[in-house]
Write a protein that holds these residues in place. Sequence first.
Motif, PDB file in Angstrom:
ATOM      1  N   ARG A   1      14.072 -21.948  -2.307  1.00 21.69           N
ATOM      2  CA  ARG A   1      13.394 -20.689  -2.606  1.00 21.69           C
ATOM      3  C   ARG A   1      13.718 -19.624  -1.559  1.00 21.69           C
ATOM      4  O   ARG A   1      13.957 -18.458  -1.887  1.00 21.69           O
ATOM      5  CB  ARG A   1      11.884 -20.914  -2.668  1.00 21.69           C
ATOM      6  N   ARG A   2      13.719 -20.018  -0.302  1.00 16.43           N
ATOM      7  CA  ARG A   2      13.988 -19.051   0.762  1.00 16.43           C
ATOM      8  C   ARG A   2      15.399 -18.489   0.635  1.00 16.43           C
ATOM      9  O   ARG A   2      15.635 -17.294   0.807  1.00 16.43           O
ATOM     10  CB  ARG A   2      13.813 -19.713   2.134  1.00 16.43           C
TER      11      ARG A   2
ATOM     12  N   GLY B   1       7.127 -18.826  13.854  1.00 19.90           N
ATOM     13  CA  GLY B   1       7.210 -19.110  12.429  1.00 19.90           C
ATOM     14  C   GLY B   1       7.437 -17.874  11.577  1.00 19.90           C
ATOM     15  O   GLY B   1       7.908 -17.966  10.450  1.00 19.90           O
ATOM     16  N   ILE B   2       7.097 -16.680  12.113  1.00 20.94           N
ATOM     17  CA  ILE B   2       7.324 -15.443  11.378  1.00 20.94           C
ATOM     18  C   ILE B   2       8.757 -14.969  11.604  1.00 20.94           C
ATOM     19  O   ILE B   2       9.507 -14.735  10.667  1.00 20.94           O
ATOM     20  CB  ILE B   2       6.309 -14.374  11.824  1.00 20.94           C
TER      21      ILE B   2
ATOM     22  N   LEU C   1      16.057 -15.835  18.222  1.00 21.56           N
ATOM     23  CA  LEU C   1      17.164 -15.247  17.466  1.00 21.56           C
ATOM     24  C   LEU C   1      17.577 -13.909  18.070  1.00 21.56           C
ATOM     25  O   LEU C   1      18.771 -13.597  18.156  1.00 21.56           O
ATOM     26  CB  LEU C   1      16.762 -15.058  16.000  1.00 21.56           C
ATOM     27  N   THR C   2      16.592 -13.128  18.472  1.00 19.27           N
ATOM     28  CA  THR C   2      16.898 -11.837  19.092  1.00 19.27           C
ATOM     29  C   THR C   2      17.525 -12.022  20.471  1.00 19.27           C
ATOM     30  O   THR C   2      18.456 -11.305  20.845  1.00 19.27           O
ATOM     31  CB  THR C   2      15.617 -10.992  19.207  1.00 19.27           C
ATOM     32  N   ASP C   3      17.025 -13.021  21.202  1.00 16.08           N
ATOM     33  CA  ASP C   3      17.490 -13.209  22.576  1.00 16.08           C
ATOM     34  C   ASP C   3      18.871 -13.857  22.641  1.00 16.08           C
ATOM     35  O   ASP C   3      19.725 -13.420  23.410  1.00 16.08           O
ATOM     36  CB  ASP C   3      16.483 -14.067  23.350  1.00 16.08           C
TER      37      ASP C   3
ATOM     38  N   ALA D   1      16.986 -10.876   8.355  1.00 18.02           N
ATOM     39  CA  ALA D   1      16.468 -11.778   7.313  1.00 18.02           C
ATOM     40  C   ALA D   1      17.424 -12.930   7.054  1.00 18.02           C
ATOM     41  O   ALA D   1      17.000 -14.077   6.829  1.00 18.02           O
ATOM     42  CB  ALA D   1      16.230 -10.991   6.025  1.00 18.02           C
ATOM     43  N   VAL D   2      18.728 -12.651   7.097  1.00 13.36           N
ATOM     44  CA  VAL D   2      19.725 -13.708   6.877  1.00 13.36           C
ATOM     45  C   VAL D   2      19.715 -14.694   8.039  1.00 13.36           C
ATOM     46  O   VAL D   2      19.712 -15.918   7.855  1.00 13.36           O
ATOM     47  CB  VAL D   2      21.124 -13.089   6.692  1.00 13.36           C
ATOM     48  N   GLU D   3      19.713 -14.178   9.266  1.00  7.92           N
ATOM     49  CA  GLU D   3      19.671 -15.074  10.428  1.00  7.92           C
ATOM     50  C   GLU D   3      18.413 -15.931  10.423  1.00  7.92           C
ATOM     51  O   GLU D   3      18.470 -17.138  10.709  1.00  7.92           O
ATOM     52  CB  GLU D   3      19.729 -14.248  11.716  1.00  7.92           C
ATOM     53  N   ALA D   4      17.278 -15.322  10.090  1.00  8.22           N
ATOM     54  CA  ALA D   4      16.024 -16.085  10.055  1.00  8.22           C
ATOM     55  C   ALA D   4      16.077 -17.167   8.990  1.00  8.22           C
ATOM     56  O   ALA D   4      15.615 -18.302   9.212  1.00  8.22           O
ATOM     57  CB  ALA D   4      14.843 -15.142   9.811  1.00  8.22           C
ATOM     58  N   ALA D   5      16.643 -16.854   7.815  1.00  9.73           N
ATOM     59  CA  ALA D   5      16.732 -17.849   6.749  1.00  9.73           C
ATOM     60  C   ALA D   5      17.617 -19.019   7.171  1.00  9.73           C
ATOM     61  O   ALA D   5      17.261 -20.191   6.954  1.00  9.73           O
ATOM     62  CB  ALA D   5      17.276 -17.202   5.476  1.00  9.73           C
ATOM     63  N   VAL D   6      18.776 -18.733   7.776  1.00  6.00           N
ATOM     64  CA  VAL D   6      19.656 -19.804   8.249  1.00  6.00           C
ATOM     65  C   VAL D   6      18.951 -20.641   9.305  1.00  6.00           C
ATOM     66  O   VAL D   6      19.014 -21.878   9.299  1.00  6.00           O
ATOM     67  CB  VAL D   6      20.968 -19.215   8.801  1.00  6.00           C
ATOM     68  N   TYR D   7      18.251 -19.982  10.225  1.00 12.02           N
ATOM     69  CA  TYR D   7      17.524 -20.694  11.282  1.00 12.02           C
ATOM     70  C   TYR D   7      16.495 -21.653  10.696  1.00 12.02           C
ATOM     71  O   TYR D   7      16.410 -22.826  11.093  1.00 12.02           O
ATOM     72  CB  TYR D   7      16.856 -19.673  12.192  1.00 12.02           C
TER      73      TYR D   7
END
Length: 380
Positions: free
Chosen positions: A351-352, A247-248, A253-255, A290-296
């Motif tokens: 918001r994200r 969740g953080i 995403l890294t893998d 941060a962009v990849e996490a937001a899209v995910y």
Amino acid sequence: MRQAARATAQLTKAAVLALGSYIFITVLLFTAAATVAVVGAALLPETVLLVRRIAGVKRRQAAVWTGREIPEAYLPLTGPLRERLRTTVRDPGTLRDLRWMVAYYGYGWLVCLVLPLWPVGLVVDGVRCGLMGREAVVLPLISRLADLDARWSRFLLKPSPKALLAERVEELTETRAGAVAAHGAELRRIERDLHDGTQARLVALSMRIGLAKRAYDHDPEGSRRLLDDAQDQAEEALTELRHVVRGIHPPILTDRGLAGAVRALAASSGLEVTVLVDGPVDDGPRAPAAVEAAVYFVVAEALTNAAKHSGSPRASVQLDRVSAGVRAVVWDEGLGGADEAGGSGLLGIRRRVAALDGIVTVTSPVGGPTMIAVELPCVW
């Protein structure tokens, strides 16, 4: 002739607006007198709003002719009367609108005067072209007048750099507030997950280990069972801790990169999801974390909503690598009617994305389908 007809329609609208402005000057004079007399000060913000609407009509007219939008930059006229009066006086957009209106009073009558005369000039042009072999004059002139009107309007109505900066500051203030709220909600969720899940299991684990130590000498078999239970508790606590960590920032995403992570989401969503990847989303330089996490998270939330509320067994996800950043679209064939105020998670998505200066578009008519599209900027 087609261009002249289009220019005529444009100038006709300009002439109508000019005549309306001449009539509106009575309202301006009355408001000015009432404001000076103090008793009519409440009329000033309302009059300024009317001026904004008139200027907005002119902006749209010029945009239709030139194909280029003229941006607006106004401070919001809200709050108590004193605050609205202060905003009215301090807003740079008010001065620019009034400057345009004064200038329009000066040259608008030319449009009203020339427009009825140009059909006569067209007849003269026809005679000149047919009998004397000369080029037409009036047809290019009417287009030039429309161009001139649009250029003057653009010059007078475009926001000043100061107004654009103020608007940008206001926008960033709002997105920062949204980002802070989203961050606070995320921290509370993580705290709740740790307190109600992982911490509770660790407490139970500690208690079982303590009981096993006490029972070790007189009941070895019972102690072994307690240790087996403690091992199960430890594995469950690790599973929940991994869930909190995902969740953080999801390790997947890294893998696997964004496309691989989204495909994994689709496979575990419980829906029949089609994932389309247009453009090398994971090839070459990757988007910021941060962009990849937001899209995910946007895709995860949208698929969760589709599984819970849409009533459709199918959905689709499309990822695009565009010149300005990353674009993701989630679509389902469900019931539609998604409401941001209904606890559907759309407010959290907005918001994200806003925290990263992105754009969210939600289309969800009653009866469906529902489409959630986000575009997040980044430098490749």
